[in-house]
Design a protein around this motif. Structure first.
Motif, mmCIF file in Angstrom:
data_model
loop_
_atom_site.group_PDB
_atom_site.id
_atom_site.type_symbol
_atom_site.label_atom_id
_atom_site.label_comp_id
_atom_site.label_asym_id
_atom_site.label_seq_id
_atom_site.Cartn_x
_atom_site.Cartn_y
_atom_site.Cartn_z
ATOM 1 N N ILE A 1 42.076 45.028 23.449
ATOM 2 C CA ILE A 1 41.307 43.834 23.105
ATOM 3 C C ILE A 1 40.814 43.184 24.390
ATOM 4 N N ALA A 2 39.538 42.796 24.396
ATOM 5 C CA ALA A 2 38.946 42.137 25.562
ATOM 6 C C ALA A 2 38.254 40.856 25.145
ATOM 7 N N MET A 3 38.199 39.920 26.077
ATOM 8 C CA MET A 3 37.430 38.701 25.923
ATOM 9 C C MET A 3 36.242 38.822 26.856
ATOM 10 N N VAL A 4 35.063 38.495 26.353
ATOM 11 C CA VAL A 4 33.837 38.598 27.138
ATOM 12 C C VAL A 4 33.150 37.244 27.162
ATOM 13 N N LEU A 5 32.648 36.892 28.334
ATOM 14 C CA LEU A 5 31.862 35.677 28.495
ATOM 15 C C LEU A 5 30.542 36.065 29.152
ATOM 16 N N HIS A 6 29.426 35.830 28.462
ATOM 17 C CA HIS A 6 28.101 36.064 29.020
ATOM 18 C C HIS A 6 27.565 34.735 29.535
ATOM 19 N N ILE A 7 27.034 34.743 30.754
ATOM 20 C CA ILE A 7 26.503 33.529 31.380
ATOM 21 C C ILE A 7 25.071 33.805 31.810
ATOM 22 N N TRP B 1 23.984 47.073 28.521
ATOM 23 C CA TRP B 1 23.098 46.578 29.563
ATOM 24 C C TRP B 1 22.470 45.297 29.039
ATOM 25 N N HIS B 2 22.395 44.267 29.896
ATOM 26 C CA HIS B 2 21.785 43.001 29.485
ATOM 27 C C HIS B 2 21.416 42.192 30.721
ATOM 28 N N THR B 3 20.768 41.073 30.517
ATOM 29 C CA THR B 3 20.265 40.254 31.625
ATOM 30 C C THR B 3 21.212 39.135 32.042
ATOM 31 N N ASP B 4 22.359 39.014 31.401
ATOM 32 C CA ASP B 4 23.334 37.967 31.732
ATOM 33 C C ASP B 4 24.416 38.485 32.667
ATOM 34 N N PHE B 5 25.107 37.564 33.328
ATOM 35 C CA PHE B 5 26.369 37.897 33.972
ATOM 36 C C PHE B 5 27.371 38.103 32.837
ATOM 37 N N GLU B 6 28.312 39.005 33.035
ATOM 38 C CA GLU B 6 29.365 39.211 32.037
ATOM 39 C C GLU B 6 30.715 39.219 32.725
ATOM 40 N N LEU B 7 31.589 38.365 32.250
ATOM 41 C CA LEU B 7 32.982 38.371 32.691
ATOM 42 C C LEU B 7 33.796 38.983 31.568
ATOM 43 N N LEU B 8 34.465 40.104 31.854
ATOM 44 C CA LEU B 8 35.297 40.781 30.866
ATOM 45 C C LEU B 8 36.747 40.674 31.311
ATOM 46 N N VAL B 9 37.616 40.182 30.422
ATOM 47 C CA VAL B 9 39.047 40.057 30.690
ATOM 48 C C VAL B 9 39.792 40.867 29.633
ATOM 49 N N VAL B 10 40.666 41.757 30.078
ATOM 50 C CA VAL B 10 41.469 42.546 29.136
ATOM 51 C C VAL B 10 42.629 41.677 28.664
ATOM 52 N N LEU B 11 42.684 41.458 27.362
ATOM 53 C CA LEU B 11 43.746 40.645 26.766
ATOM 54 C C LEU B 11 44.936 41.496 26.348
ATOM 55 N N LYS B 12 44.642 42.745 25.955
ATOM 56 C CA LYS B 12 45.695 43.631 25.489
ATOM 57 C C LYS B 12 45.262 45.076 25.714
ATOM 58 N N GLY B 13 46.187 45.897 26.171
ATOM 59 C CA GLY B 13 45.915 47.320 26.304
ATOM 60 C C GLY B 13 45.398 47.710 27.670
ATOM 61 N N SER B 14 44.632 48.796 27.672
ATOM 62 C CA SER B 14 44.116 49.376 28.909
ATOM 63 C C SER B 14 42.714 49.899 28.656
ATOM 64 N N VAL B 15 41.802 49.601 29.587
ATOM 65 C CA VAL B 15 40.382 49.912 29.401
ATOM 66 C C VAL B 15 39.826 50.559 30.658
ATOM 67 N N GLU B 16 39.038 51.599 30.471
ATOM 68 C CA GLU B 16 38.292 52.170 31.586
ATOM 69 C C GLU B 16 36.925 51.503 31.612
ATOM 70 N N MET B 17 36.563 50.975 32.767
ATOM 71 C CA MET B 17 35.271 50.301 32.938
ATOM 72 C C MET B 17 34.506 51.029 34.030
ATOM 73 N N CYS B 18 33.293 51.431 33.728
ATOM 74 C CA CYS B 18 32.422 52.048 34.723
ATOM 75 C C CYS B 18 31.253 51.099 34.958
ATOM 76 N N VAL B 19 31.079 50.710 36.224
ATOM 77 C CA VAL B 19 30.012 49.775 36.584
ATOM 78 C C VAL B 19 29.667 49.985 38.051
ATOM 79 N N SER B 20 28.396 49.936 38.380
ATOM 80 C CA SER B 20 27.912 50.087 39.759
ATOM 81 C C SER B 20 28.409 51.372 40.410
#
Length: 123
Positions: free
Chosen positions: A82-88, A33-52
């Motif tokens: 592996i994921a790439m994350v960008l916080h804005i 949890w944080h105060t920024d926007f977060e863009l998460l891109v999966v670079l490799k593999g498979s990820v379960e994401m729970c949000v909203s």
């Protein structure tokens, strides 16, 4: 265990722009949890994401945008995720949306949409 591998921070006060970018391995369940926007891109593999209150299975090249102050969790499905994350910082978007303190954006890709042009441009 999750470990940050690459990290980069960029600030441009004249443009109200503050970014934090990193690449990391997603393994066990991780709540965030944080105060920024977060863009998460999966670079490799498979990820379960729970949000909203929604559960998304993200595979390579899928992405999700998480809004500020929105709790979210990731879980690697298998090994080598592996994921790439960008916080804005949300202050950046006030130049586009005005002084509204509640800016909410929605963006998530899946198997049926990941190859759309809008997602390719963002990647």
């Amino acid at each position: 265990m999750e470990s940050v591998q690459l990290r980069y921070t960029y600030e441009n006060p004249h443009a109200n722009l503050k970014l934090e970018h990193y690449v990391y391995r997603i393994g066990s369940y991780h709540y965030n949890w944080h105060t920024d926007f977060e863009l998460l891109v999966v670079l490799k593999g498979s990820v379960e994401m729970c949000v909203s209150g929604a559960r998304h299975i993200l595979k390579e090249d899928d992405m999700v945008l998480i809004n500020p102050n929105e709790g979210h969790a990731t879980l690697g499905l298998g090994r080598g995720n592996i994921a790439m994350v960008l916080h804005i910082d949300p202050v950046f978007f006030k130049g586009y949306f005005g002084e509204d303190d509640f800016i909410r954006l929605e963006l998530v890709s899946d198997e049926s949409t990941r190859n759309e042009a809008r997602f390719a441009v963002i990647r």
